[in-house]
Design an enzyme around this catalytic site. Sequence first.
Site, PDB file in Angstrom:
ATOM      1  N   PHE A   1       1.122   5.272   0.683  1.00 38.39           N
ATOM      2  CA  PHE A   1       0.491   6.305   1.489  1.00 38.39           C
ATOM      3  C   PHE A   1       1.037   7.668   1.074  1.00 38.39           C
ATOM      4  CE2 PHE A   1       0.368   2.447   3.910  1.00 38.39           C
ATOM      5  CZ  PHE A   1      -0.831   2.489   4.607  1.00 38.39           C
TER       6      PHE A   1
ATOM      7  N   THR B   1       0.855  -1.186   0.000  1.00 35.47           N
ATOM      8  CA  THR B   1       0.000   0.000   0.000  1.00 35.47           C
ATOM      9  C   THR B   1       0.889   1.234   0.000  1.00 35.47           C
ATOM     10  OG1 THR B   1      -1.841  -1.111   1.078  1.00 35.47           O
ATOM     11  CG2 THR B   1      -1.819   1.275   1.237  1.00 35.47           C
TER      12      THR B   1
END
Length: 357
Positions: free
Chosen positions: A260, A258
């Site tokens: 960010f 992921t």
Amino acid sequence: MSEDKLLPLRQQIDAIDAEILALLNRRAQIAQEVGHVKAENNAPVFRPEREAQVLQKVAERNPGPLQGSDVQTIFREVMSACRALEKRVTVAYLGPAGTFSEQAVYQQFGHAVEGLACVSIDEVFRAAEAGTADFGVVPIENSSEGVINRTLDLLLQTTLSISGEVSIPVHHSLMSKAGTMDGVARICAHSQALAQCNAWLNQHYPNIERQAVASNAEAARMASENATVAGIAGEIAAQKYDLQIVSAHIQDDPHNRTRFAVVGRLKNGASGKDQTSLVLSVANKAGAVYKLLAPLAKHGVSMTRFESRPARMGAWEYYFYVDVEGHAGDDKVAKALAELQQNAAFYKLLGSYPRSF
Ligand SMILES: O=C(O)C(=O)C[C@]1(C(=O)O)C=C[C@@H](O)C=C1
């Protein structure tokens, strides 16, 4: 094993530790002086471009045998502690504690920060906009499930800039109080995590009900209070909520990550290895997107990401989220962006920041 052989080696380590300690504190004193200069000039304490340069330099200079990435981890914490002597920055993130978002905060800022767990992505933006937090960390994209729409929508509206990006591996584990699935009637996790583990769950526990909850940490908390619930979360959550791992690394894609974004009121200077994020839109005409992006090629600016999102309610059909290599202040990037802005029906510079490494 003879203790006699260990003793002189440990004495050497003790002597070296004393030197490291003295050097660390000398460094910290200089950082405090930097802090005073900044305070006099009302200048920002956290300077991501400088931190990126320091980390880059230590990896380049590192003679080994320590690994470059491990040396960077150590220096990230050294800078974090030095920075905290100037000011302890507060960073809002999508909570509760124990989520991958919290991990992303530490990866960017080190551990000498004040984390502010928020209940939603909206609240993370609000906390940073209102000044309750100095920065916010929000998930922007997952390698298996795609973009986080709410973050993209809020980036469009916010007055904040992106001042950094963090990419972390996302490994999910199935966990329960007893460390087995005996008596478990429900598997809880955030909807993203359930989706990222879908094939594995279908194969191993096709008959156990799945329930989407607000976060993986919330799933872990529920499992800690109820033996009929198992949670899917990162291993940190298992420690935090005193759960046993039933199966580790259950995400369908072993390379699941992921990304960010770090958002704040800061406008970064150039680090030398930067990336710039923009949102654009054009009238819905044949060839319009091609024409819109032509200045990038003309000025030799590489586009590293292109994402489209329906405009909803807007006068245009799509918003394009574009990342390019370089800082908005770099000569060729500045020229390309100025021309690009003229072609665009909508143009927003989200920020320039060091590329994650
Ligand atoms: O160079 C600075 O501006 C500092 O404040 C020092 C320092 C560091 O410890 O190296 C600490 C915080 C900043 O984010 C960047 C670097």
